[in-house]
Structure formats: C-alpha cells, structure tokens
Design a protein around this motif. Structure first.
Motif, PDB file in Angstrom:
ATOM      1  N   GLY A   1       0.810  -1.202   0.000  1.00  0.00           N
ATOM      2  CA  GLY A   1       0.000   0.000   0.000  1.00  0.00           C
ATOM      3  C   GLY A   1       0.846   1.256   0.000  1.00  0.00           C
ATOM      4  N   GLU A   2       0.389   2.271  -0.655  1.00  0.00           N
ATOM      5  CA  GLU A   2       1.121   3.534  -0.724  1.00  0.00           C
ATOM      6  C   GLU A   2       0.142   4.678  -0.583  1.00  0.00           C
ATOM      7  N   CYS A   3       0.599   5.740   0.000  1.00  0.00           N
ATOM      8  CA  CYS A   3      -0.112   7.015   0.035  1.00  0.00           C
ATOM      9  C   CYS A   3      -1.250   7.049   1.058  1.00  0.00           C
ATOM     10  N   SER A   4      -1.277   8.138   1.785  1.00  0.00           N
ATOM     11  CA  SER A   4      -2.367   8.430   2.709  1.00  0.00           C
ATOM     12  C   SER A   4      -2.847   9.851   2.406  1.00  0.00           C
ATOM     13  N   THR A   5      -4.151  10.018   2.327  1.00  0.00           N
ATOM     14  CA  THR A   5      -4.747  11.312   1.979  1.00  0.00           C
ATOM     15  C   THR A   5      -5.672  11.774   3.091  1.00  0.00           C
ATOM     16  N   VAL A   6      -5.575  13.050   3.428  1.00  0.00           N
ATOM     17  CA  VAL A   6      -6.485  13.668   4.397  1.00  0.00           C
ATOM     18  C   VAL A   6      -7.011  14.975   3.813  1.00  0.00           C
ATOM     19  N   VAL A   7      -8.333  15.139   3.853  1.00  0.00           N
ATOM     20  CA  VAL A   7      -8.977  16.391   3.441  1.00  0.00           C
ATOM     21  C   VAL A   7      -9.910  16.827   4.557  1.00  0.00           C
ATOM     22  N   LYS A   8      -9.854  18.096   4.903  1.00  0.00           N
ATOM     23  CA  LYS A   8     -10.792  18.655   5.883  1.00  0.00           C
ATOM     24  C   LYS A   8     -11.510  19.826   5.222  1.00  0.00           C
TER      25      LYS A   8
ATOM     26  N   ALA B   1     -11.964  27.318   1.592  1.00  0.00           N
ATOM     27  CA  ALA B   1     -10.539  27.028   1.778  1.00  0.00           C
ATOM     28  C   ALA B   1     -10.348  25.660   2.431  1.00  0.00           C
ATOM     29  N   PRO B   2     -10.573  24.563   1.709  1.00  0.00           N
ATOM     30  CA  PRO B   2     -10.336  23.235   2.279  1.00  0.00           C
ATOM     31  C   PRO B   2      -8.858  23.027   2.579  1.00  0.00           C
ATOM     32  N   VAL B   3      -8.578  22.192   3.570  1.00  0.00           N
ATOM     33  CA  VAL B   3      -7.201  21.835   3.920  1.00  0.00           C
ATOM     34  C   VAL B   3      -6.957  20.413   3.414  1.00  0.00           C
ATOM     35  N   THR B   4      -5.930  20.234   2.586  1.00  0.00           N
ATOM     36  CA  THR B   4      -5.701  18.931   1.973  1.00  0.00           C
ATOM     37  C   THR B   4      -4.227  18.586   1.993  1.00  0.00           C
ATOM     38  N   VAL B   5      -3.922  17.333   2.369  1.00  0.00           N
ATOM     39  CA  VAL B   5      -2.540  16.846   2.417  1.00  0.00           C
ATOM     40  C   VAL B   5      -2.526  15.379   2.013  1.00  0.00           C
TER      41      VAL B   5
ATOM     42  N   GLY C   1      -0.362  21.977   9.074  1.00  0.00           N
ATOM     43  CA  GLY C   1       0.649  21.501  10.011  1.00  0.00           C
ATOM     44  C   GLY C   1       0.119  20.442  10.957  1.00  0.00           C
ATOM     45  N   ASP C   2      -1.148  20.571  11.371  1.00  0.00           N
ATOM     46  CA  ASP C   2      -1.754  19.569  12.242  1.00  0.00           C
ATOM     47  C   ASP C   2      -1.871  18.226  11.530  1.00  0.00           C
TER      48      ASP C   2
ATOM     49  N   ILE D   1       2.355  16.319  -0.203  1.00  0.00           N
ATOM     50  CA  ILE D   1       1.720  17.220  -1.168  1.00  0.00           C
ATOM     51  C   ILE D   1       0.560  17.956  -0.513  1.00  0.00           C
ATOM     52  N   LEU D   2       0.593  19.287  -0.581  1.00  0.00           N
ATOM     53  CA  LEU D   2      -0.455  20.141  -0.038  1.00  0.00           C
ATOM     54  C   LEU D   2      -1.082  20.919  -1.190  1.00  0.00           C
ATOM     55  N   LEU D   3      -2.406  20.861  -1.297  1.00  0.00           N
ATOM     56  CA  LEU D   3      -3.116  21.587  -2.346  1.00  0.00           C
ATOM     57  C   LEU D   3      -3.768  22.842  -1.773  1.00  0.00           C
ATOM     58  N   ASP D   4      -3.652  23.934  -2.503  1.00  0.00           N
ATOM     59  CA  ASP D   4      -4.423  25.147  -2.219  1.00  0.00           C
ATOM     60  C   ASP D   4      -5.439  25.269  -3.352  1.00  0.00           C
ATOM     61  N   VAL D   5      -6.580  24.623  -3.160  1.00  0.00           N
ATOM     62  CA  VAL D   5      -7.573  24.529  -4.234  1.00  0.00           C
ATOM     63  C   VAL D   5      -8.160  25.900  -4.545  1.00  0.00           C
ATOM     64  N   LYS D   6      -8.335  26.717  -3.536  1.00  0.00           N
ATOM     65  CA  LYS D   6      -8.921  28.039  -3.739  1.00  0.00           C
ATOM     66  C   LYS D   6      -8.083  28.878  -4.698  1.00  0.00           C
ATOM     67  N   ASN D   7      -6.753  28.789  -4.572  1.00  0.00           N
ATOM     68  CA  ASN D   7      -5.856  29.618  -5.389  1.00  0.00           C
ATOM     69  C   ASN D   7      -5.212  28.854  -6.533  1.00  0.00           C
ATOM     70  N   GLY D   8      -5.533  27.586  -6.677  1.00  0.00           N
ATOM     71  CA  GLY D   8      -5.031  26.808  -7.803  1.00  0.00           C
ATOM     72  C   GLY D   8      -3.544  26.546  -7.756  1.00  0.00           C
ATOM     73  N   THR D   9      -2.987  26.342  -6.550  1.00  0.00           N
ATOM     74  CA  THR D   9      -1.556  26.093  -6.414  1.00  0.00           C
ATOM     75  C   THR D   9      -1.324  24.877  -5.522  1.00  0.00           C
ATOM     76  N   LEU D  10      -0.100  24.410  -5.498  1.00  0.00           N
ATOM     77  CA  LEU D  10       0.253  23.291  -4.625  1.00  0.00           C
ATOM     78  C   LEU D  10       1.684  23.433  -4.150  1.00  0.00           C
TER      79      LEU D  10
END
Length: 357
Positions: A103-110, A117-121, A295-296, A331-340
């Motif tokens: 298995g690879e990769c763990s994803t968290v979205v809040k 402004a969702p928080v995604t890692v 960071g959390d 990997i952290l996404l800033d979906v609101k601003n279209g950056t990562l």
C-alpha cells in the motif's frame, strides 16, 4: 528542493516536445526504472513496446490531446512513443503482471461547507529508486487556465490542482478484477480531469466514463462560491464507488476500498493490512478537531511504526536496497488559489514548519 517546470506551449504536441527535449535523460531514466520493476515483478523481460501500444490506443480514445502530448514528448526525448505510453500505464501494467504492491499514500482532506478554503494533504509513497524521478509540472492552457501536477518524468499527471477550483489526490487500490487488460490509465484520467473539468459534477461524469483496468482512489476537492466539498472516487473495473467526508468534514483515504460493493473484492487488506492501521490512526488523531491546519495534518501523518502502519515511510537500512518504499513527497493543495506545494520527503520533515500544535 523539488524540480518545478512551467511549460511555455499550450498546444499539446508542442508542449510534449518541449518537455521531452528539456527532460530527455530523466524520461529515459523513468523508462529504465519501470522496465527493471516490471521485469522483477514478472520474473522475465516484459515487452514494453507491445504493452505501450495498447496503452496508447486507450489514451487516444479517452483523451486525444494527451495522446498528442505523449507523441510530442517521445519525439522531443528521442524515444519510441510506445515506451512513453507504457510508463503512463505503469499501474495498469503492474496489475496485468499480477503485482500485489504494498500500500502507498495516505490522503487527508478537511472541509467546511461554509468555507472555500479546504485543507488537503497527502503522502506519496513509492519505490525509493524513484526518489529523483519526479517533479512539479505547471501546464498553461489556451483558455488562460492552468493545471499544476506532481508527477513522474514521462507520466502526464498524478495528484494536482487546476485554476478552475478543483484539486485531486491519488491513492492506489487493488481489486480482484484488476489486470485483465490495459484500459484507460488512471494517471491519464487524473491529468485529463484537471485539464478539462471545473466542478465535481463534471468530474464525476468524466471518471464514470473512464473504462479503467486498474484501481485507484481519486479524491476530488472543490472550492467555489464560499463553499467547499470533497469526494473520493474509487475507480475500479465496473466502478466507480464514491466516499464522502464524515459529518465533521474529515475525509481520510489510504489504500483499501471504503465503498460497497467494491470492498468485497478488495485484495489489499489481506496482503498489506497496514492500510487499515494507517486509516485508523489518522481518523483517531484528526476526527472532531475544529480549525485543523496543514501543520496539524502533517503532524498526525508523522507516524513511524516500522513496516506496519507507518504513514511516514522511510527505507529500512537493514534490508536490501531494491524494492524499498519511501515517502517521496508530502503534497499540499491550495484549491482556492489553484496552487500546490510538493515537499520532498515525509511529513516528519515538515510538520513544524507549518505550525503544528
């Protein structure tokens, strides 16, 4: 420091040619690494040209512009296009060869439904041999929009974000019916979604039409009109299945199916039950916590439990080098601003920099 490249061309074939010329040696390196991996899994020399031809046919039918981009990339790098097709179908070829990957990769979205402004890692874990084989690719389009993706040299996309308010995280899955042919590569589906879609409804329609032959979870995150939403789309032959956030807006995905009926055909937990441990850890550490920041989440992901349940994965110096896993990027996404942001290495290296408490 990760490599970051911004294309100057918007026409697909020219864009691919520019990329191929710029990174010819790296793309050749990807082909060599995957040839070695496929041969090791199969116990024989695998015919990449034949498999790559099948992949190109599937790509041409699903996303013709990306097919042209791959042809341009091959021309720029001086390689047979079938080799580029093959590495774009690396997940499908591994399934065809019967590989049961760890298995690879763990994803968290809040998400907060009343905030845009969702928080995604996510962690991206893969073979440590590929540690120098990835980059952040910024891709402008003729309509003025852009896609930014974290991907491997020669592969058109993976996790990423676009300027239309959509982001995407990526986790491999394993289904009993995987590997019966070479279907639409999941990496191609991810990139085509980011290039073309602007909302979750459109994205779900596109993924439902993707005739895949290997399984992955593509977690969509959307930001628009002072609101955000998320859904994990579990692609599999006969799928997809959908997984939505818990009541508190937390969505966690590792490498086992959460949707029914696909979970009945899941081969991952029996082979690598650490996916269940990682999922449980992250839920317990993050559920019900208001005001979560990146960071959390990185701090919660900084778990080192050896070969079982390590969200933050490091090679084991006591084992042979070949076939070892590592967290190549956080990997952290800033979906609101279209950056990562693609941070080299595991979350344990970065949590404090993001104000973890």
């Amino acid at each position: 420091m990760s490599i970051r490249f911004r294309s100057s061309c918007t026409e697909p074939q020219a864009r691919g040619q520019e990329f191929g010329q710029q990174y010819a040696a790296k793309i050749r390196g990807s082909v060599l690494c995957y040839q070695a991996l496929f041969d090791r899994v199969a116990g024989r020399e695998v015919d990449l040209l034949a498999l790559g031809a099948q992949a190109l046919d599937a790509i041409a039918a699903f996303a013709p512009p990306l097919h042209r981009e791959i042809l341009g990339m091959a021309e720029g790098a001086g390689l047979d296009a079938r080799l580029i097709g093959a590495i774009n179908a690396r997940t499908e070829i591994l399934a065809l060869l019967g590989a049961q990957l760890r298995g690879e990769c763990s994803t968290v979205v809040k998400i907060d439904p009343f905030s845009d402004a969702p928080v995604t890692v996510q962690t991206w874990d893969w073979y440590a041999d590929f540690a120098e084989q990835w980059l952040v690719w910024e891709i402008p389009h003729a309509d003025g929009s852009h896609t930014t993706t974290v991907t491997e040299f020669g592969i058109v996309g993976k996790a990423g974000v676009n300027s239309r308010g959509l982001g995407l995280h990526f986790n491999i899955l394993h289904h009993r019916h995987d590997g019966q042919r070479i279907g639409v590569p999941v990496h191609v589906a991810a990139r085509w979604l980011l290039d073309t879609q602007r909302d979750v409804n459109q994205a779900l329609q596109l993924l439902s039409a993707a005739n895949v032959s290997a399984s992955s979870s593509l977690t969509l995150v959307a930001s628009a009109d002072n609101a955000s939403t998320a859904v994990s789309v579990e692609l599999h032959p006969g799928g997809p299945g959908l997984v939505f956030p818990h009541e508190d807006g937390l969505l966690v995905h590792t490498n086992h199916f959460l949707s029914s009926p696909a979970c009945q055909f899941d081969t991952e937990p029996a082979q690598y039950p650490d996916t269940l441990v990682r999922y449980d850890q992250l839920l317990r550490r993050l559920r019900g916590r208001p005001g979560l920041r990146a960071g959390d989440i990185l701090a919660a992901m900084s778990s080192h439990l050896g070969s079982t349940g390590a969200v933050c994965c490091h090679p084991d110096s006591s084992l042979p080098e070949a076939g070892q896993y590592a967290t190549l990027a956080s990997i952290l996404l800033d979906v609101k601003n279209g950056t990562l942001q693609a941070l080299r290495g595991g979350p344990c290296r970065h949590a404090q920099l993001f104000g973890a408490v």
